[in-house]
Design a protein around this motif. Structure first.
Motif, PDB file in Angstrom:
ATOM      1  N   ARG A 101      15.375   7.477  -9.766  1.00 28.19           N
ATOM      2  CA  ARG A 101      14.321   8.405  -9.334  1.00 28.19           C
ATOM      3  C   ARG A 101      13.166   7.587  -8.787  1.00 28.19           C
ATOM      4  O   ARG A 101      12.658   6.684  -9.446  1.00 28.19           O
ATOM      5  N   VAL A 102      12.740   7.885  -7.577  1.00 29.42           N
ATOM      6  CA  VAL A 102      11.645   7.159  -6.928  1.00 29.42           C
ATOM      7  C   VAL A 102      10.320   7.815  -7.305  1.00 29.42           C
ATOM      8  O   VAL A 102      10.143   9.026  -7.114  1.00 29.42           O
ATOM      9  N   THR A 103       9.414   7.042  -7.862  1.00 32.25           N
ATOM     10  CA  THR A 103       8.091   7.589  -8.217  1.00 32.25           C
ATOM     11  C   THR A 103       7.014   7.160  -7.227  1.00 32.25           C
ATOM     12  O   THR A 103       5.956   7.787  -7.169  1.00 32.25           O
ATOM     13  N   GLN A 104       7.278   6.089  -6.468  1.00 27.69           N
ATOM     14  CA  GLN A 104       6.307   5.687  -5.449  1.00 27.69           C
ATOM     15  C   GLN A 104       6.993   4.860  -4.373  1.00 27.69           C
ATOM     16  O   GLN A 104       7.906   4.081  -4.660  1.00 27.69           O
ATOM     17  N   VAL A 105       6.549   5.040  -3.140  1.00 28.13           N
ATOM     18  CA  VAL A 105       7.001   4.217  -2.019  1.00 28.13           C
ATOM     19  C   VAL A 105       5.796   3.461  -1.484  1.00 28.13           C
ATOM     20  O   VAL A 105       4.744   4.063  -1.224  1.00 28.13           O
ATOM     21  N   ALA A 106       5.930   2.139  -1.338  1.00 31.13           N
ATOM     22  CA  ALA A 106       4.813   1.328  -0.841  1.00 31.13           C
ATOM     23  C   ALA A 106       5.307   0.433   0.289  1.00 31.13           C
ATOM     24  O   ALA A 106       6.412  -0.113   0.236  1.00 31.13           O
ATOM     25  N   LYS A 107       4.485   0.279   1.289  1.00 27.15           N
ATOM     26  CA  LYS A 107       4.814  -0.567   2.432  1.00 27.15           C
ATOM     27  C   LYS A 107       4.295  -1.976   2.184  1.00 27.15           C
ATOM     28  O   LYS A 107       3.162  -2.161   1.745  1.00 27.15           O
ATOM     29  N   ARG A 108       5.136  -2.968   2.470  1.00 23.74           N
ATOM     30  CA  ARG A 108       4.704  -4.360   2.341  1.00 23.74           C
ATOM     31  C   ARG A 108       4.042  -4.793   3.636  1.00 23.74           C
ATOM     32  O   ARG A 108       4.552  -4.560   4.733  1.00 23.74           O
ATOM     33  N   GLU A 109       2.892  -5.433   3.494  1.00 21.78           N
ATOM     34  CA  GLU A 109       2.167  -5.917   4.660  1.00 21.78           C
ATOM     35  C   GLU A 109       1.959  -7.420   4.525  1.00 21.78           C
ATOM     36  O   GLU A 109       1.404  -7.899   3.533  1.00 21.78           O
ATOM     37  N   LEU A 110       2.448  -8.152   5.528  1.00 20.27           N
ATOM     38  CA  LEU A 110       2.336  -9.605   5.506  1.00 20.27           C
ATOM     39  C   LEU A 110       1.035 -10.039   6.161  1.00 20.27           C
ATOM     40  O   LEU A 110       0.595  -9.428   7.146  1.00 20.27           O
ATOM     41  N   SER A 138       0.863  -1.188   0.000  1.00 19.37           N
ATOM     42  CA  SER A 138       0.000   0.000   0.000  1.00 19.37           C
ATOM     43  C   SER A 138       0.895   1.232   0.000  1.00 19.37           C
ATOM     44  O   SER A 138       1.858   1.320   0.776  1.00 19.37           O
ATOM     45  N   PRO A 139       0.614   2.209  -0.905  1.00 20.41           N
ATOM     46  CA  PRO A 139       1.437   3.418  -1.001  1.00 20.41           C
ATOM     47  C   PRO A 139       1.468   4.190   0.317  1.00 20.41           C
ATOM     48  O   PRO A 139       0.474   4.244   1.051  1.00 20.41           O
ATOM     49  N   VAL A 140       2.650   4.733   0.611  1.00 24.57           N
ATOM     50  CA  VAL A 140       2.794   5.564   1.804  1.00 24.57           C
ATOM     51  C   VAL A 140       3.500   6.859   1.432  1.00 24.57           C
ATOM     52  O   VAL A 140       4.275   6.903   0.471  1.00 24.57           O
ATOM     53  N   GLU A 141       3.227   7.905   2.198  1.00 23.91           N
ATOM     54  CA  GLU A 141       3.869   9.194   1.943  1.00 23.91           C
ATOM     55  C   GLU A 141       4.931   9.425   3.001  1.00 23.91           C
ATOM     56  O   GLU A 141       4.747  10.162   3.971  1.00 23.91           O
ATOM     57  N   ARG A 142       6.049   8.752   2.804  1.00 24.14           N
ATOM     58  CA  ARG A 142       7.198   8.885   3.704  1.00 24.14           C
ATOM     59  C   ARG A 142       8.446   8.415   2.974  1.00 24.14           C
ATOM     60  O   ARG A 142       8.378   7.920   1.842  1.00 24.14           O
ATOM     61  N   ALA A 143       9.564   8.571   3.638  1.00 20.92           N
ATOM     62  CA  ALA A 143      10.831   8.134   3.047  1.00 20.92           C
ATOM     63  C   ALA A 143      10.897   6.607   3.000  1.00 20.92           C
ATOM     64  O   ALA A 143      10.352   5.918   3.873  1.00 20.92           O
ATOM     65  N   ALA A 144      11.552   6.081   1.976  1.00 17.72           N
ATOM     66  CA  ALA A 144      11.658   4.632   1.792  1.00 17.72           C
ATOM     67  C   ALA A 144      12.533   4.003   2.873  1.00 17.72           C
ATOM     68  O   ALA A 144      13.554   4.572   3.270  1.00 17.72           O
ATOM     69  N   GLU A 145      12.116   2.810   3.311  1.00 14.39           N
ATOM     70  CA  GLU A 145      12.841   2.069   4.332  1.00 14.39           C
ATOM     71  C   GLU A 145      13.110   0.649   3.857  1.00 14.39           C
ATOM     72  O   GLU A 145      12.556   0.206   2.850  1.00 14.39           O
ATOM     73  N   ASP A 146      13.962  -0.052   4.609  1.00 13.31           N
ATOM     74  CA  ASP A 146      14.212  -1.465   4.307  1.00 13.31           C
ATOM     75  C   ASP A 146      12.896  -2.228   4.235  1.00 13.31           C
ATOM     76  O   ASP A 146      12.031  -2.070   5.097  1.00 13.31           O
ATOM     77  N   ILE A 179      22.197   0.163  -4.907  1.00 11.09           N
ATOM     78  CA  ILE A 179      20.892   0.788  -5.093  1.00 11.09           C
ATOM     79  C   ILE A 179      20.128   0.925  -3.781  1.00 11.09           C
ATOM     80  O   ILE A 179      19.366   1.876  -3.572  1.00 11.09           O
ATOM     81  N   ASP A 180      20.341  -0.017  -2.850  1.00 10.09           N
ATOM     82  CA  ASP A 180      19.623   0.043  -1.571  1.00 10.09           C
ATOM     83  C   ASP A 180      19.972   1.323  -0.820  1.00 10.09           C
ATOM     84  O   ASP A 180      19.086   2.049  -0.338  1.00 10.09           O
ATOM     85  N   ASP A 181      21.274   1.596  -0.710  1.00  5.86           N
ATOM     86  CA  ASP A 181      21.698   2.809  -0.004  1.00  5.86           C
ATOM     87  C   ASP A 181      21.216   4.062  -0.720  1.00  5.86           C
ATOM     88  O   ASP A 181      20.934   5.086  -0.080  1.00  5.86           O
ATOM     89  N   ALA A 182      21.119   3.992  -2.054  1.00  8.36           N
ATOM     90  CA  ALA A 182      20.712   5.167  -2.832  1.00  8.36           C
ATOM     91  C   ALA A 182      19.244   5.518  -2.617  1.00  8.36           C
ATOM     92  O   ALA A 182      18.895   6.702  -2.515  1.00  8.36           O
ATOM     93  N   VAL A 183      18.369   4.517  -2.547  1.00 10.20           N
ATOM     94  CA  VAL A 183      16.927   4.810  -2.486  1.00 10.20           C
ATOM     95  C   VAL A 183      16.415   4.947  -1.053  1.00 10.20           C
ATOM     96  O   VAL A 183      15.381   5.592  -0.825  1.00 10.20           O
ATOM     97  N   LYS A 184      17.111   4.334  -0.086  1.00  4.60           N
ATOM     98  CA  LYS A 184      16.651   4.473   1.303  1.00  4.60           C
ATOM     99  C   LYS A 184      16.723   5.942   1.726  1.00  4.60           C
ATOM    100  O   LYS A 184      17.728   6.615   1.515  1.00  4.60           O
ATOM    101  N   GLY A 185      15.634   6.409   2.285  1.00 10.76           N
ATOM    102  CA  GLY A 185      15.578   7.807   2.713  1.00 10.76           C
ATOM    103  C   GLY A 185      14.955   8.727   1.685  1.00 10.76           C
ATOM    104  O   GLY A 185      14.673   9.896   1.975  1.00 10.76           O
ATOM    105  N   LEU A 186      14.709   8.220   0.468  1.00 11.87           N
ATOM    106  CA  LEU A 186      14.068   9.039  -0.561  1.00 11.87           C
ATOM    107  C   LEU A 186      12.551   8.891  -0.494  1.00 11.87           C
ATOM    108  O   LEU A 186      12.033   7.798  -0.278  1.00 11.87           O
ATOM    109  N   GLU A 187      11.854  10.004  -0.725  1.00 12.18           N
ATOM    110  CA  GLU A 187      10.408   9.957  -0.857  1.00 12.18           C
ATOM    111  C   GLU A 187      10.060   9.965  -2.339  1.00 12.18           C
ATOM    112  O   GLU A 187      10.935  10.135  -3.193  1.00 12.18           O
ATOM    113  N   ALA A 188       8.779   9.806  -2.661  1.00 16.76           N
ATOM    114  CA  ALA A 188       8.338   9.861  -4.056  1.00 16.76           C
ATOM    115  C   ALA A 188       8.749  11.204  -4.653  1.00 16.76           C
ATOM    116  O   ALA A 188       8.515  12.267  -4.047  1.00 16.76           O
ATOM    117  N   GLY A 189       9.396  11.167  -5.824  1.00 19.64           N
ATOM    118  CA  GLY A 189       9.890  12.379  -6.462  1.00 19.64           C
ATOM    119  C   GLY A 189      11.360  12.625  -6.206  1.00 19.64           C
ATOM    120  O   GLY A 189      11.994  13.421  -6.905  1.00 19.64           O
TER     121      GLY A 189
END
Length: 465
Positions: free
Chosen positions: A233-242, A153-161, A199-209
């Motif tokens: 360039r990050v266009t969307q951040v989504a949280k995985r839910e198990l 589900s999309p979230v409006e925050r910085a990307a995390e592990d 790539i992991d270090d590059a995208v962690k901490g980035l928000e959409a845009g």
């Protein structure tokens, strides 16, 4: 025709063949007929030029050469059959004497299958891993299944592990954007390690845009193996839910009603997999012990061809599909060229010895292959090749490779028979009875024998799939 055999070494012989000239008659007639269809002589219809005219105009030598080239394969085959040899590869033929109207003498040097004596192998003992499935193994299996049913589900925050990001990528080498270096709308799970290093270090901490630039070695494409400057360039951040681990999940992910039933099934599947691995391990280790017992001379030419075939298949098929060069592959493997050469040679020797020994066992033990066994083997080979059974069967028939598949099955049966007589113990000291299994596990016990016999067979004798 007279022939004699001289043994040059345990894997090579020289045939000396004497052919009375009258036995060349059919080939001489065929030579005149062939030349007749190719030449034009004034005063004669095409194809009707008398033999004496052909001799006068084109020379008797040309006719003899054509006749001998036509006849040699038959005389060579007759000599091989008379001596009951099993030749390997093409012979080196030398015409030692050709007297018109009198005789044809020639020699043929060729590699042969060596004579092998199989000693008593009933005393072979090997140790294999015990079949043990822990609670941790079961939970890991269930967790992997749970991961497959995760939702995002999309979230409006910085990307995390663990987040799933949608990204656009652009790769540059020496400041130039690669033609195949642009990818948009790529879905990537942070921490999965499925894309580029860094790539992991590059995208962690980035928000959409947000975007970042990093350097990484490209794993594929036109610039595989080169360092590239990659903009992500990050266009969307989504949280995985198990999903929750409960009976409802079991019903969603399987045919079972409860989580405990799902766990029990996972345990059984893991046991079957470990039994398969155990059976494969037994096959491999029994084969190694068997090869230690048997003295097998290896024809040098066959070994050279086998080494070259293995190198060619690796470089032009396996590595080519991955976009890797041999040098890059060796770098990734942490091997030197000398180590690679040594390993390839050792593998080729083992492959040749395996085929010789198992083929000898097939002959001694009279292992036959029925249609059902051949069909089952064909189905497995088709599945591993990515072709449908019909497509694979058609390719096998068109390439005349049915006998090769029959040989693979027969060698598998021979190896299975050796394993049956061997003592197999697990690491707990318990005797392993590979026959004492249910129907599903019976298939497990049989398959590795054929797979091992096939894997160790010389590459040039395998079906190309």
């Amino acid at each position: 025709m007279k022939s004699a055999v001289e043994t040059l070494n345990p894997t090579r012989v020289r045939l000396t063949v004497e052919v009375p000239f009258e036995e060349l008659k059919d080939s001489l007639d065929a030579a005149y007929k062939k030349i007749n269809q190719q030449v034009t002589v004034k005063g004669f219809r095409k194809g009707k030029v008398p033999a004496r005219v052909i001799d006068q105009r084109f020379g008797r030598g040309a006719v003899l050469e054509e006749a001998v080239n036509d006849a040699l394969p038959k005389f060579y085959t007759d000599a091989v059959n008379e001596a009951e040899l099993s030749p390997l590869g093409q012979p080196e033929v030398d015409i030692t004497e050709l007297k018109d109207g009198e005789t044809l003498n020639f020699t043929a040097e060729v590699d042969i299958r060596p004579s092998i004596e199989i000693p008593d192998y009933s005393g072979i003992e090997v140790e294999v891993d015990a079949v043990e499935v822990t609670d941790e193994d079961v939970e890991k299996s269930v967790e992997q299944l749970r991961e497959r049913f995760a939702s995002t589900s999309p979230v409006e925050r910085a990307a995390e592990d663990g987040d799933v990001v949608t990204i656009d990528l652009e790769a540059k080498v020496d400041g130039e954007v690669l033609e195949d270096g642009i990818a948009n709308g790529v879905s990537y799970t942070i921490g999965s390690g499925e894309l580029l290093d860094g790539i992991d270090d590059a995208v962690k901490g980035l928000e959409a845009g947000g975007e970042a630039t990093f350097t990484s070695e490209l794993k594929g494409g036109s610039a595989a193996g080169k360092e590239a400057e990659v903009t992500v360039r990050v266009t969307q951040v989504a949280k995985r839910e198990l999903p929750e681990l409960d009976d409802e999940f079991a019903q969603l992910a399987s045919e079972f009603d409860t989580l405990e039933e799902l766990r029990a099934d996972s345990r059984k599947r893991l046991e079957n997999m470990k039994q398969y691995d155990q059976a494969t391990q037994a096959q491999e280790r029994v084969l190694e012990k068997l090869l230690e017992l048997v003295e097998v001379p290896v024809p040098e030419k066959l070994l050279e061809d086998e080494i070259n075939t293995r190198k060619h298949n690796l470089e032009h098929h396996q590595l080519g599909q991955m976009g890797l060069t041999l040098d890059k592959y060796l770098e990734i493997q942490g091997k030197t060229a000398e180590e690679f050469e040594t390993e390839t040679r050792e593998a080729a020797i083992k492959g040749i010895k395996t085929q010789f020994v198992l083929d000898e066992l097939v002959k001694q033990e009279k292992h036959n292959v029925n249609q059902e066994e051949l069909t089952e083997h064909l189905m497995r080979r088709a599945a591993s090749s990515g072709m449908s059974p019909d497509q694979f069967a058609q390719a096998v028939v068109e390439q005349g490779q049915v006998p090769l598949l029959v040989g693979e099955v027969a060698r598998g049966k021979a190896l299975a028979a050796v394993v049956e007589k061997a003592t197999v113990k697990d690491t707990n000291g318990e005797i392993v009875d590979l026959e004492d299994e249910d129907e599903a596990e019976d298939e497990t016990a049989e398959a590795p024998a054929e797979a091992e016999a096939e894997a160790e067979a010389p590459a040039e004798e395998k079906t190309e799939d």
